[in-house]
Design an enzyme around this catalytic site. Structure first.
Site, mmCIF file in Angstrom:
data_model
loop_
_atom_site.group_PDB
_atom_site.id
_atom_site.type_symbol
_atom_site.label_atom_id
_atom_site.label_comp_id
_atom_site.label_asym_id
_atom_site.label_seq_id
_atom_site.Cartn_x
_atom_site.Cartn_y
_atom_site.Cartn_z
ATOM 1 N N TYR A 144 7.035 2.453 3.773
ATOM 2 C CA TYR A 144 6.235 3.255 2.845
ATOM 3 C C TYR A 144 6.893 4.624 2.723
ATOM 4 O O TYR A 144 6.783 5.456 3.617
ATOM 5 C CB TYR A 144 4.808 3.357 3.388
ATOM 6 C CG TYR A 144 3.796 4.053 2.517
ATOM 7 C CD1 TYR A 144 4.075 4.460 1.213
ATOM 8 C CD2 TYR A 144 2.520 4.313 3.012
ATOM 9 C CE1 TYR A 144 3.126 5.091 0.436
ATOM 10 C CE2 TYR A 144 1.553 4.944 2.242
ATOM 11 C CZ TYR A 144 1.864 5.330 0.960
ATOM 12 O OH TYR A 144 0.908 5.956 0.192
ATOM 13 N N LYS A 172 7.512 0.161 -0.284
ATOM 14 C CA LYS A 172 6.671 0.831 -1.277
ATOM 15 C C LYS A 172 7.335 2.171 -1.533
ATOM 16 O O LYS A 172 7.285 3.074 -0.701
ATOM 17 C CB LYS A 172 5.246 1.006 -0.755
ATOM 18 C CG LYS A 172 4.334 1.767 -1.710
ATOM 19 C CD LYS A 172 2.949 2.003 -1.112
ATOM 20 C CE LYS A 172 2.071 2.807 -2.060
ATOM 21 N NZ LYS A 172 0.745 3.113 -1.471
#
EC number: 4.3.3.7
Length: 297
Positions: A144, A172
Site C-alpha cells: 500500500y 495499491k
C-alpha cells in the site's frame, strides 16, 4: 490459501471497495449498519473488500476491533468476494505479529500492508519491513503505497524488488499515472497493479492495470463497472465519457479529509455509518451541503 490461488481470485476483482467503519454516537462500532451497506455494495459491483484500511479509520481501531470487523464481514459475505485485511503499521514487529493472527482466521484472502508512517525509513528499510511481513505467514501481501498520507514513498524500483517475493502479489498505488505505467510495464507476470486513486481508475485500467481500490465505489460502483466494461470492449471514448461524468463527484469525495465526505454521503443516503473518531471530525454543515449537491448533481 496460496499466493497463486489468491491472485486468481483477485483477477476477478477489478473494483475493490475500501469499506468504512460505521460508528454509534458513543464511538463504538455499529455492527448493525454493516449488513445493508455490504449487500448494496455487492449488488453494485464491488468485487472485493478492504477491511480496516484508511477509509475504515484504522489508526483509531484496536486490533481487537479489527478482528471483530473481519469476523462480522466474513459472516455477511460468506465467500462471495475476496476479503483483504489491513494489517500494516509503522512497527514491523507489531505488523508481523498481527498478520500471523489474521492468517490463522482462515477466511482472509490477503493482507494490505501500508508503508511505515512517521518513522521515515529508507528504501532498504521499507524493503526489509515488507519482507519481514511477507515472510511471517502464508497470507499473501498487497503493498500500500500512499505517500500523501504517510510522507514516505515506496519508489517504483523498490516495489519491483518486493514483487520478486513469492508472497507479495499486488500493489495499491496512490501516486501518479507515470508510476502506474512504469509498474504495469515492469512487474512480474501475475503481479497485480491497482490504483488507490479513484480519479485515476480510468487511467489505470487503460494502461493495463487490474483496477481500483476505491472509496467512491461506495456510491459509484455501477459507474466504475460500466467504465471498465467499455474499456474491456475497446470503447475508450465511451469509457472516457463516464470518467468525465464521475470525476466531479470523485473530487467532492476528497474535498476534505477522507472518509468524512463519503460518510456524509452515506449517512444522507440512510446507511447510518455515523461520525468519525478523533482526531478526524465530520464535515461542517456547509461542506456537507456542497458535497451532497455535487454528488446529486
Amino acid at each position: 490459501m496460496s499466493a497463486k490461488e489468491t491472485i486468481e481470485k483477485l483477477k476477478k476483482a477489478r473494483i475493490i471497495t475500501a469499506l468504512v467503519t460505521p460508528f454509534k454516537e458513543n464511538g463504538q462500532i455499529n455492527f448493525e449498519a454493516f449488513p445493508k451497506l455490504v449487500e448494496d455494495l455487492l449488488a453494485s459491483h464491488t468485487e472485493g473488500l478492504i477491511l480496516a484500511g484508511t477509509t475504515a479509520e484504522s489508526p483509531t481501531l484496536t486490533h481487537d476491533e479489527e478482528l471483530e470487523i473481519f469476523a462480522s464481514i466474513n459472516q455477511l459475505v460468506d465467500g462471495r468476494v475476496p476479503l483483504i485485511a489491513g494489517i500494516g503499521t509503522n512497527d514491523t514487529r507489531d505488523s508481523v505479529e498481527f498478520i500471523k493472527e489474521v492468517a490463522k482466521l482462515g477466511y482472509i484472502d490477503a493482507g494490505l500492508a501500508v508503508t511505515p508512517y512517521y518513522n521515515k525509513p529508507s528504501q532498504e528499510g521499507i524493503y526489509q519491513h515488507f519482507k519481514a511481513i511477507a515472510s511471517a505467514s502464508d497470507l499473501p501481501i498487497i503493498l500500500y503505497n500512499i505517500p500523501g498520507r504517510v510522507v514516505t514513498e515506496i519508489l517504483p524500483d523498490t516495489i519491483l524488488r518486493l514483487a520478486q517475493l513469492e508472497n507479495v502479489i499486488a500493489v495499491k498505488e496512490c501516486t501518479s499515472t507515470d508510476n502506474l505505467a512504469y509498474l504495469i510495464e515492469n512487474v512480474p507476470e501475475g503481479f497485480l497493479v491497482y490504483t488507490g486513486e479513484d480519479g485515476l481508475a480510468f487511467h489505470a485500467k487503460t494502461l493495463g492495470g487490474q483496477g481500483v481500490i476505491s472509496v467512491a465505489s461506495h456510491i459509484l460502483g455501477q459507474e466504475f463497472f460500466e467504465m471498465f466494461a467499455e474499456i474491456d470492449h475497446g470503447s475508450i471514448q465511451e469509457a472516457a465519457a463516464i470518467q468525465r461524468k464521475i470525476l466531479p463527484k470523485i473530487n467532492a469525495l476528497f474535498s476534505v479529509t477522507s472518509p468524512a465526505p463519503i460518510k456524509t454521503v452515506l449517512n444522507n443516503k440512510g446507511y447510518a455509518v455515523g461520525g468519525l473518531r478523533l482526531p478526524l471530525v465530520a464535515c461542517t454543515d456547509q461542506e456537507a451541503k456542497i458535497i451532497i449537491e455535487q454528488i446529486e448533481n
